[in-house]
Motif scaffolding. Structure first.
Motif, PDB file in Angstrom:
ATOM      1  N   ASN A  99      11.553  -7.340   5.634  1.00 33.40           N
ATOM      2  CA  ASN A  99      10.815  -6.962   6.602  1.00 33.40           C
ATOM      3  C   ASN A  99      10.555  -5.511   6.422  1.00 33.40           C
ATOM      4  OD1 ASN A  99      10.723  -9.473   7.627  1.00 33.40           O
ATOM      5  ND2 ASN A  99      12.129  -8.913   9.405  1.00 33.40           N
ATOM      6  N   SER A 100      11.342  -4.647   6.088  1.00 32.27           N
ATOM      7  CA  SER A 100      11.294  -3.376   6.065  1.00 32.27           C
ATOM      8  C   SER A 100      10.116  -3.142   4.650  1.00 32.27           C
ATOM      9  CB  SER A 100      12.480  -2.606   5.863  1.00 32.27           C
ATOM     10  OG  SER A 100      12.124  -1.146   5.655  1.00 32.27           O
ATOM     11  N   SER A 101      10.458  -3.814   3.773  1.00 33.27           N
ATOM     12  CA  SER A 101       9.721  -3.520   2.502  1.00 33.27           C
ATOM     13  C   SER A 101       8.413  -4.226   2.725  1.00 33.27           C
ATOM     14  CB  SER A 101      10.300  -4.701   1.477  1.00 33.27           C
ATOM     15  OG  SER A 101      11.639  -4.222   1.080  1.00 33.27           O
ATOM     16  N   GLU A 102       8.125  -5.047   3.575  1.00 35.55           N
ATOM     17  CA  GLU A 102       6.776  -5.590   3.861  1.00 35.55           C
ATOM     18  C   GLU A 102       6.063  -4.701   4.539  1.00 35.55           C
ATOM     19  OE1 GLU A 102       4.772  -7.911   2.753  1.00 35.55           O
ATOM     20  OE2 GLU A 102       6.618  -8.749   1.429  1.00 35.55           O
ATOM     21  N   GLU A 103       6.841  -3.625   5.679  1.00 33.68           N
ATOM     22  CA  GLU A 103       5.994  -2.646   6.374  1.00 33.68           C
ATOM     23  C   GLU A 103       5.667  -1.644   5.497  1.00 33.68           C
ATOM     24  OE1 GLU A 103       7.098   0.412   9.895  1.00 33.68           O
ATOM     25  OE2 GLU A 103       8.514  -1.085   9.400  1.00 33.68           O
ATOM     26  N   THR A 104       6.597  -1.202   4.631  1.00 34.66           N
ATOM     27  CA  THR A 104       6.192  -0.231   3.797  1.00 34.66           C
ATOM     28  C   THR A 104       5.276  -0.379   2.764  1.00 34.66           C
ATOM     29  OG1 THR A 104       8.639   0.391   3.635  1.00 34.66           O
ATOM     30  CG2 THR A 104       7.572   1.406   1.961  1.00 34.66           C
ATOM     31  N   SER A 105       5.049  -1.831   2.455  1.00 31.31           N
ATOM     32  CA  SER A 105       3.966  -2.212   1.444  1.00 31.31           C
ATOM     33  C   SER A 105       2.550  -2.092   2.206  1.00 31.31           C
ATOM     34  CB  SER A 105       4.165  -3.633   1.075  1.00 31.31           C
ATOM     35  OG  SER A 105       3.122  -4.054   0.349  1.00 31.31           O
ATOM     36  N   LYS A 106       2.603  -2.529   3.481  1.00 35.04           N
ATOM     37  CA  LYS A 106       1.182  -2.225   4.102  1.00 35.04           C
ATOM     38  C   LYS A 106       0.863  -0.839   4.269  1.00 35.04           C
ATOM     39  CE  LYS A 106       1.766  -6.726   6.517  1.00 35.04           C
ATOM     40  NZ  LYS A 106       2.313  -7.402   7.761  1.00 35.04           N
ATOM     41  N   LEU A 107       2.089   0.053   4.629  1.00 36.85           N
ATOM     42  CA  LEU A 107       1.613   1.138   4.803  1.00 36.85           C
ATOM     43  C   LEU A 107       1.112   2.151   3.464  1.00 36.85           C
ATOM     44  CD1 LEU A 107       4.592   2.576   6.999  1.00 36.85           C
ATOM     45  CD2 LEU A 107       2.307   2.561   7.627  1.00 36.85           C
ATOM     46  N   LEU A 108       1.829   1.686   2.212  1.00 32.71           N
ATOM     47  CA  LEU A 108       1.303   2.201   1.003  1.00 32.71           C
ATOM     48  C   LEU A 108      -0.054   1.605   0.522  1.00 32.71           C
ATOM     49  CD1 LEU A 108       2.105   3.695  -1.317  1.00 32.71           C
ATOM     50  CD2 LEU A 108       3.399   1.894  -2.266  1.00 32.71           C
ATOM     51  N   ASP A 109      -0.294   0.194   1.101  1.00 29.73           N
ATOM     52  CA  ASP A 109      -1.826   0.055   0.804  1.00 29.73           C
ATOM     53  C   ASP A 109      -2.920   0.811   1.602  1.00 29.73           C
ATOM     54  OD1 ASP A 109      -0.779  -2.048  -1.036  1.00 29.73           O
ATOM     55  OD2 ASP A 109      -1.022  -3.689   0.534  1.00 29.73           O
ATOM     56  N   ALA A 110      -2.533   0.960   2.963  1.00 31.37           N
ATOM     57  CA  ALA A 110      -3.640   1.781   3.626  1.00 31.37           C
ATOM     58  C   ALA A 110      -3.355   3.260   3.451  1.00 31.37           C
ATOM     59  CB  ALA A 110      -2.932   2.001   5.158  1.00 31.37           C
ATOM     60  N   TYR A 111      -2.379   3.586   2.823  1.00 33.42           N
ATOM     61  CA  TYR A 111      -2.532   5.141   2.226  1.00 33.42           C
ATOM     62  C   TYR A 111      -3.359   5.143   0.936  1.00 33.42           C
ATOM     63  CZ  TYR A 111      -0.964   9.763   0.711  1.00 33.42           C
ATOM     64  OH  TYR A 111      -0.799  10.959   0.386  1.00 33.42           O
ATOM     65  N   ILE A 112      -3.418   4.333   0.334  1.00 31.88           N
ATOM     66  CA  ILE A 112      -4.245   4.340  -0.930  1.00 31.88           C
ATOM     67  C   ILE A 112      -5.746   3.866  -0.503  1.00 31.88           C
ATOM     68  CG2 ILE A 112      -4.994   2.794  -3.069  1.00 31.88           C
ATOM     69  CD1 ILE A 112      -1.927   2.263  -3.362  1.00 31.88           C
ATOM     70  N   LYS A 113      -6.019   3.125   0.332  1.00 32.12           N
ATOM     71  CA  LYS A 113      -7.383   2.844   0.956  1.00 32.12           C
ATOM     72  C   LYS A 113      -7.884   4.273   1.172  1.00 32.12           C
ATOM     73  CE  LYS A 113      -7.169  -2.029   0.955  1.00 32.12           C
ATOM     74  NZ  LYS A 113      -6.466  -3.043   1.717  1.00 32.12           N
ATOM     75  N   ALA A 114      -7.093   4.933   2.250  1.00 32.08           N
ATOM     76  CA  ALA A 114      -7.505   6.096   2.809  1.00 32.08           C
ATOM     77  C   ALA A 114      -7.848   7.107   1.723  1.00 32.08           C
ATOM     78  CB  ALA A 114      -6.476   6.515   3.735  1.00 32.08           C
ATOM     79  N   ILE A 115      -6.963   7.219   0.633  1.00 35.90           N
ATOM     80  CA  ILE A 115      -7.392   8.177  -0.315  1.00 35.90           C
ATOM     81  C   ILE A 115      -8.628   7.738  -1.094  1.00 35.90           C
ATOM     82  CG2 ILE A 115      -6.586   9.128  -2.590  1.00 35.90           C
ATOM     83  CD1 ILE A 115      -4.022   8.885  -1.603  1.00 35.90           C
ATOM     84  N   GLU A 116      -8.673   6.528  -1.405  1.00 35.08           N
ATOM     85  CA  GLU A 116      -9.994   5.918  -1.965  1.00 35.08           C
ATOM     86  C   GLU A 116     -11.289   6.344  -1.243  1.00 35.08           C
ATOM     87  OE1 GLU A 116      -8.253   2.299  -4.588  1.00 35.08           O
ATOM     88  OE2 GLU A 116      -8.895   1.768  -2.539  1.00 35.08           O
ATOM     89  N   ALA A 117     -11.218   6.087   0.013  1.00 31.08           N
ATOM     90  CA  ALA A 117     -12.527   6.270   0.947  1.00 31.08           C
ATOM     91  C   ALA A 117     -12.661   7.686   1.330  1.00 31.08           C
ATOM     92  CB  ALA A 117     -12.231   5.737   2.280  1.00 31.08           C
ATOM     93  N   SER A 118     -11.499   8.724   1.022  1.00 30.32           N
ATOM     94  CA  SER A 118     -11.803  10.126   1.359  1.00 30.32           C
ATOM     95  C   SER A 118     -12.784  10.825   0.377  1.00 30.32           C
ATOM     96  CB  SER A 118     -10.526  10.670   1.330  1.00 30.32           C
ATOM     97  OG  SER A 118      -9.984  10.967   0.045  1.00 30.32           O
ATOM     98  N   SER A 119     -13.582  12.063   0.876  1.00 27.08           N
ATOM     99  CA  SER A 119     -14.681  12.426   0.184  1.00 27.08           C
ATOM    100  C   SER A 119     -13.916  13.606  -0.900  1.00 27.08           C
ATOM    101  CB  SER A 119     -15.664  13.069   0.813  1.00 27.08           C
ATOM    102  OG  SER A 119     -15.023  14.023   2.037  1.00 27.08           O
TER     103      SER A 119
END
Length: 119
Positions: A99-119
């Protein structure tokens, strides 16, 4: 997205670091014959998650950052398998770690998307 002053401020790194500590605690109870096999591989993969988040944090370009974060994602997937294997071999109940791995995975995905969306 607010700029952080240190990788330690990143929630995704904090979760990854906690995952590393959990993996080290879990693998302490593994059979001695696993010391140079599953224990070592599991620990190496877990450390790789947090370490690649740190390394990506310091990279200057988006593609460089994302490349290291993708390596962290791959190591996280490896850890998910080791948790499953450890459970199936009867070495430990790894449901909380999964469960902790799944939570970390979701956070990592969100972090990557935030970087991709940043200017």
């Amino acid at each position: 997205m607010q700029k952080s002053k240190s990788f330690k401020e990143l929630v995704v790194w904090q979760r990854a670091h906690q995952l590393v500590l959990s993996v080290y605690g879990l693998t302490k109870v593994f059979p001695r014959e696993e010391l140079f096999c599953l224990t070592q591989q599991y620990r190496r993969a877990a450390v790789s998650i947090a370490a690649n988040i740190v390394e990506g944090y310091r990279k200057r370009t988006k593609p460089e950052k994302i490349r290291f974060l993708n390596i962290a994602q791959a190591s996280l997937e490896e850890c998910k398998y080791y948790a499953l294997l450890s459970n199936d071999l009867g070495y430990a109940d790894t449901i909380i770690l999964q469960n902790s791995s799944e939570e970390t995975s979701k956070l990592l995905d969100a972090y990557i998307k935030a970087i991709e969306a940043s200017s």
